[in-house]
Structure formats: C-alpha cells, structure tokens
Design a protein around this motif. Structure first.
Motif, mmCIF file in Angstrom:
data_model
loop_
_atom_site.group_PDB
_atom_site.id
_atom_site.type_symbol
_atom_site.label_atom_id
_atom_site.label_comp_id
_atom_site.label_asym_id
_atom_site.label_seq_id
_atom_site.Cartn_x
_atom_site.Cartn_y
_atom_site.Cartn_z
ATOM 1 N N VAL A 376 0.867 -1.175 0.000
ATOM 2 C CA VAL A 376 0.000 0.000 0.000
ATOM 3 C C VAL A 376 0.907 1.230 0.000
ATOM 4 N N ASP A 377 0.819 2.021 -1.054
ATOM 5 C CA ASP A 377 1.683 3.203 -1.204
ATOM 6 C C ASP A 377 3.150 2.829 -1.070
ATOM 7 N N GLY A 378 3.504 1.670 -1.612
ATOM 8 C CA GLY A 378 4.896 1.242 -1.586
ATOM 9 C C GLY A 378 5.337 0.630 -0.286
ATOM 10 N N ARG A 379 4.442 0.467 0.688
ATOM 11 C CA ARG A 379 4.795 -0.100 1.986
ATOM 12 C C ARG A 379 4.090 -1.437 2.176
ATOM 13 N N SER A 380 4.784 -2.338 2.858
ATOM 14 C CA SER A 380 4.223 -3.657 3.121
ATOM 15 C C SER A 380 3.296 -3.583 4.322
ATOM 16 N N VAL A 381 2.043 -3.999 4.126
ATOM 17 C CA VAL A 381 1.023 -3.941 5.179
ATOM 18 C C VAL A 381 0.503 -5.345 5.444
ATOM 19 N N GLY A 382 0.426 -5.714 6.706
ATOM 20 C CA GLY A 382 -0.105 -7.015 7.111
ATOM 21 C C GLY A 382 -0.580 -6.955 8.536
ATOM 22 N N ALA A 383 -0.828 -8.128 9.129
ATOM 23 C CA ALA A 383 -1.317 -8.178 10.507
ATOM 24 C C ALA A 383 -0.370 -7.420 11.424
ATOM 25 N N GLY A 384 -0.894 -6.515 12.252
ATOM 26 C CA GLY A 384 -0.116 -5.700 13.162
ATOM 27 C C GLY A 384 0.213 -4.319 12.638
ATOM 28 N N SER A 385 0.020 -4.066 11.343
ATOM 29 C CA SER A 385 0.319 -2.750 10.780
ATOM 30 C C SER A 385 -0.711 -1.726 11.235
ATOM 31 N N ARG A 386 -0.237 -0.516 11.513
ATOM 32 C CA ARG A 386 -1.132 0.579 11.875
ATOM 33 C C ARG A 386 -1.418 1.401 10.628
ATOM 34 N N VAL A 387 -2.690 1.786 10.443
ATOM 35 C CA VAL A 387 -3.099 2.507 9.246
ATOM 36 C C VAL A 387 -4.078 3.610 9.621
ATOM 37 N N VAL A 388 -4.156 4.619 8.744
ATOM 38 C CA VAL A 388 -5.200 5.644 8.846
ATOM 39 C C VAL A 388 -6.326 5.237 7.895
ATOM 40 N N LEU A 389 -7.557 5.296 8.378
ATOM 41 C CA LEU A 389 -8.709 4.840 7.592
ATOM 42 C C LEU A 389 -9.191 5.958 6.668
ATOM 43 N N ARG A 390 -9.311 5.628 5.376
ATOM 44 C CA ARG A 390 -9.805 6.575 4.372
ATOM 45 C C ARG A 390 -10.934 5.925 3.571
ATOM 46 N N PRO A 391 -12.075 5.637 4.214
ATOM 47 C CA PRO A 391 -13.143 4.903 3.504
ATOM 48 C C PRO A 391 -13.625 5.640 2.265
ATOM 49 N N GLY A 392 -13.793 4.884 1.171
ATOM 50 C CA GLY A 392 -14.280 5.475 -0.073
ATOM 51 C C GLY A 392 -15.783 5.601 -0.089
ATOM 52 N N ARG A 393 -16.294 6.639 -0.694
ATOM 53 C CA ARG A 393 -17.730 6.906 -0.682
ATOM 54 C C ARG A 393 -18.513 5.963 -1.575
ATOM 55 N N ARG A 394 -17.890 5.393 -2.589
ATOM 56 C CA ARG A 394 -18.665 4.656 -3.581
ATOM 57 C C ARG A 394 -18.946 3.217 -3.168
ATOM 58 N N ARG A 395 -18.109 2.616 -2.340
ATOM 59 C CA ARG A 395 -18.306 1.193 -2.082
ATOM 60 C C ARG A 395 -18.325 0.813 -0.612
ATOM 61 N N THR A 396 -18.176 1.775 0.280
ATOM 62 C CA THR A 396 -18.084 1.435 1.682
ATOM 63 C C THR A 396 -19.456 1.416 2.344
ATOM 64 N N ASP A 397 -19.514 0.800 3.522
ATOM 65 C CA ASP A 397 -20.686 0.893 4.373
ATOM 66 C C ASP A 397 -20.818 2.355 4.825
ATOM 67 N N ALA A 398 -22.042 2.865 4.804
ATOM 68 C CA ALA A 398 -22.245 4.277 5.150
ATOM 69 C C ALA A 398 -21.713 4.602 6.543
ATOM 70 N N GLN A 399 -21.808 3.659 7.483
ATOM 71 C CA GLN A 399 -21.354 3.937 8.841
ATOM 72 C C GLN A 399 -19.835 4.031 8.928
ATOM 73 N N ASP A 400 -19.120 3.397 7.980
ATOM 74 C CA ASP A 400 -17.668 3.482 7.988
ATOM 75 C C ASP A 400 -17.175 4.891 7.685
ATOM 76 N N LEU A 401 -18.018 5.707 7.043
ATOM 77 C CA LEU A 401 -17.614 7.085 6.752
ATOM 78 C C LEU A 401 -17.318 7.867 8.028
ATOM 79 N N PHE A 402 -17.941 7.470 9.141
ATOM 80 C CA PHE A 402 -17.679 8.162 10.409
ATOM 81 C C PHE A 402 -16.289 7.857 10.936
#
Length: 456
Positions: A376-402
C-alpha cells in the motif's frame, strides 16, 4: 377443483408453491399481532376494488395480462384465478343473562382475541379451447361469490365465554379472454386476460378503504397453462418474438414462466415482480408471510416473543399462530440451515451439501490471512500494521464514513474468490476492540482505503 387435464394439473401443482407465497405475501407481519403498527394497514398487493370506489380511493378495479404463446392445434387453455376474500371477524363476550355483547378484546387461557380481517382463499377455474378465443372477440366469464356469515362459540371449562362472528360480503367479478394470431412464419398468438371486480356496491361519500376491502379481490393473480403448447418469456423471449413481446401491455401485474427451469407450459401472472422460474428456498421451513425479513431473523425474533405476545399472535389469526408454533418447535440443526447458502458456486463445483464447502481457506496453503502482506503506497502492510482509515464513498458501508481519519490496526489480509484483497481492521481506542478481536469481528477496507503509518 382438480378439473384440469393431468398434464396441466401437474404443471400447476409445481407452480402453486410460488403462487401461494404470492397469495399470502404480507398477510400478517412480524410480530404477528393485530395491535402491531405494521398490521394496521394491510392488503398491499393485487387489490381490485369495486369500480365505484376507484375514483374515491385511488385504487384500480382491474388488471390486464398479455403474453405471447405457441398454442398447438386443438389446444386448450387452463385458467386458475386465485385471490383472497376478506372475512371480517368481530368478537363478542358472553353476558350473565346468556346474551353476547361486542368487545374489543377477549382474553382466553391460550390466546387473546381481537377484531381482525381474515383472508379466505378463492379460486375460479376455466378450461377453454384456444380456437374459441381467437377471431371472435374472445369470451367473457362472470362469477359471483355470495355473502355469507358464520358464528363460532368459544368455550372454557365447558362454559360458553364468547363467540366469533364472521362475515363475507358478496363479490362479483369478470374474466375476459382473447387470443390474436400474430403475423409471420412462426405459429404464435398474443393472449390477453383481463380480471375485473364487477361488484355493484356504491360507496357512501368519503367511504374509507376499510369499507371497500370486504367487497374487493385481494392478492389477485393468475395461473395460465396450455395442454400442449408453450408460453414465451416476457423478459427473455427469442429474437423472432421480441417485437411481439414488447408490444404486450400488462397492467397491475407481471407475467413470468413458472415451474422448473426450461418448462414453459405454465405462466404465473403476479402483482409482485418476479423472475422467470421463481423458486422457494429449500431451507425455508414454511410460510412466514413477511418477506421484508429473512427466515432466520423472523424465526429467532418470533421465538423470543413473550408469552403474552404469543397469546395475542395466536388469537390474531390461525396463520400467525402457526408461525409461533413453528418457531417454538424448530430444532437447532434446522435453524442452522437458514444461516446461509451459496447455490451458484455449489452448482459449478458439484458440491451437494454444506458438509463439503466449495472452498475452505483453512485448507488452502496458498493463503494465510495472519501472515500475508500487501503493498500500500509502496509499503508492506499485514497483521499488526497501523493505518489511517480513508473509507471510499462509492463502495463502503455508510457507517464506515464516520471512521474517516481514525487509526486502526490490521488484523488480517484476506483474498476473496474474485481476486480482490480486503484488510480486516480493528479501530484504535475502541473500548470493544478486544471483544471484537476475540469474536473474529472486524471492519473491512480495501488497500486503497487506508494509508500506512510509519512503524514505531
């Protein structure tokens, strides 16, 4: 009944399971009590009111079915008009002098009885030579169902405690049929069937819908069958018939091929839009009437009703009482069947039952959700990785936008059968995170919906 030729009757018998579901759709809704708000406004599908009430109530008095068929020489058309007739039930309590007086509610040991409109099933059957419907303007068949009343005494411990008074009003109807030969090299015909409420009832000024319903045809639908010929699909006709099918005009109903896949002998004209060859799920245990829910949820919720609520449901309607009894008697292994099924993939893989799933991620050595990683963005992401959530408007659950901008921890990297990658994430600072993790319940995002954080 059963006056149809054996071949037609066999086809109708296969289609009646779906027709019965149409007949009783929305008949009584969870929580199956007359006092529930959901059951205050009933009879939503296929209602044909008396003609004089159409201008006043805004509902229609007729429906029209048109389709293309390939009838053979000397063929016969079977018509089974099916509907409910509203039967108004009132409750009376026994008095000390041996008389009865109307009451809104009568409590018995096993049920609570209230005023209620019951639905009585009616059928009108016709078997007509196709040639008699062609080129002569067709035929018209009228029917009359006379008004009738009945009284049911109620006893407890050998003593009459009340009675149920039932009344059905007279209902008149018409069925008009016409067959038109279609031009072209193919032997095909357009069939038109019109059903009309012909009752002569004149409503008083500003009469309500409740007054019209006992004189209406409710959940009206048709089963049409050919003795030797076949019907053409309205949604997927052969190319040669597509122009003729597109000229068909259906009003307040929707015709579909009924019966097993590939069988075109029976047509169901329904007030509810269906696909060709509709089927009842084999996991379904019986009629629950409330198709806005799924069987599993309804069964669990119904079993959880209080004893007083169940008594009221049993007193509301015999059909509602049967749902309560069904939910109470359902063994765990049967309830488990309602939890879900994948049919399309089962057909592809040849799997015949839930004991052998078509794909078991635990048995596939090419995937390991706890060790797999994704860039993801050139970085290896797996179990234990910390991420910032950027839910997309077109395919996500509406509650995830919060959760946009919140940080989370990736718990697993998952691959689905379509090749897509999903990240199972718990939200940081969520007091329930440990509980969700223990239960294997996460929020899911695709890789382009997160931004990796620098590892500390």
């Amino acid at each position: 009944m059963n006056g149809f030729p054996e071949g037609i009757e066999r086809g109708f018998a296969a289609a009646r399971q779906i027709a019965d579901a149409v007949l009783l759709e929305g008949y009584v809704l969870y929580p199956y009590r007359a006092s529930a708000a959901k059951n205050r406004l009933r009879w939503q599908f296929g209602v044909l009111v008396p003609p004089e009430y159409t201008a006043q109530g805004g509902e229609h008095s007729h429906q029209r079915t048109e389709c293309v068929m390939e009838a053979r020489a000397d063929d016969r058309l079977a018509v089974e008009l099916r509907f409910l007739r509203v039967q108004r039930r009132t409750v009376e309590q026994a008095t000390a002098n041996g008389q009865f007086e109307p009451v809104e509610r009568l409590e018995l040991a096993d049920r609570v009885l209230v005023e209620w409109d019951e639905g009585v099933e009616e059928r009108i059957e016709l078997l007509l030579p196709v040639e008699e419907l062609t080129g002569t303007g067709g035929q018209q068949h009228g029917f009359r169902l006379p008004g009738v009343g009945s009284t049911e005494l109620l006893h407890e411990h050998g003593t009459a405690v009340g009675r149920l008074v039932r009344r059905r009003e007279q209902v008149d109807g018409l069925v008009r049929l016409r067959v038109e030969d279609l031009p072209g090299p193919y032997r095909a015909q357009r069939l038109t069937v019109e059903v009309e409420n012909a009752s002569t009832w004149t409503p008083r000024r500003k009469a309500g819908r409740e007054e019209a319903l006992p004189r209406s045809l409710v959940s009206v639908h048709l089963l049409l069958g050919l003795e030797h010929g076949r019907f053409l699909s309205v949604t997927d006709p052969p190319e040669w018939a597509r122009p003729a099918v597109q000229r068909c005009r259906n009003k307040h109903t929707w015709p579909v091929l009924a019966g097993p896949d590939g069988d075109r002998r029976v047509l169901l004209s329904s007030p509810i839009i269906l696909e060709d060859h509709p089927r009842i799920a084999p996991e379904s245990l019986g009629t629950l009437y409330d198709a806005t829910e799924i069987d599993e949820i309804l069964a669990l919720r119904t079993a959880a009703l209080t004893e007083d609520e169940k008594r009221e449901a049993r007193g509301t309607d015999d059909r509602a009482g049967a749902v309560v009894d069904l939910a109470e008697s359902m063994p765990p292994e049967v309830l488990e069947r309602l939890h879900g099924a994948v049919r399309g993939l089962r057909e592809i893989t040849g799997d015949s039952g839930p004991e052998q799933p078509w794909w078991d991620p635990g048995g596939d050595p090419t995937v390991d959700p706890e060790r797999d990683r994704v860039l993801v963005d050139g970085r290896s992401v797996g179990a234990g990785s910390r991420v910032v959530l950027r839910p997309g408007r077109r395919r996500t659950d509406a509650q995830d936008l919060f959760l946009a901008g919140r940080t989370g921890v990736v718990e697993a990297v998952l691959h689905d059968v379509d090749g897509s990658v999903h990240l199972a994430v718990t939200v940081e600072d969520d007091p329930g995170a440990d509980l969700w993790r223990a239960q294997g319940r996460f929020r899911y995002f695709q890789p382009d919906e997160v931004t990796p954080l620098e590892e500390s």
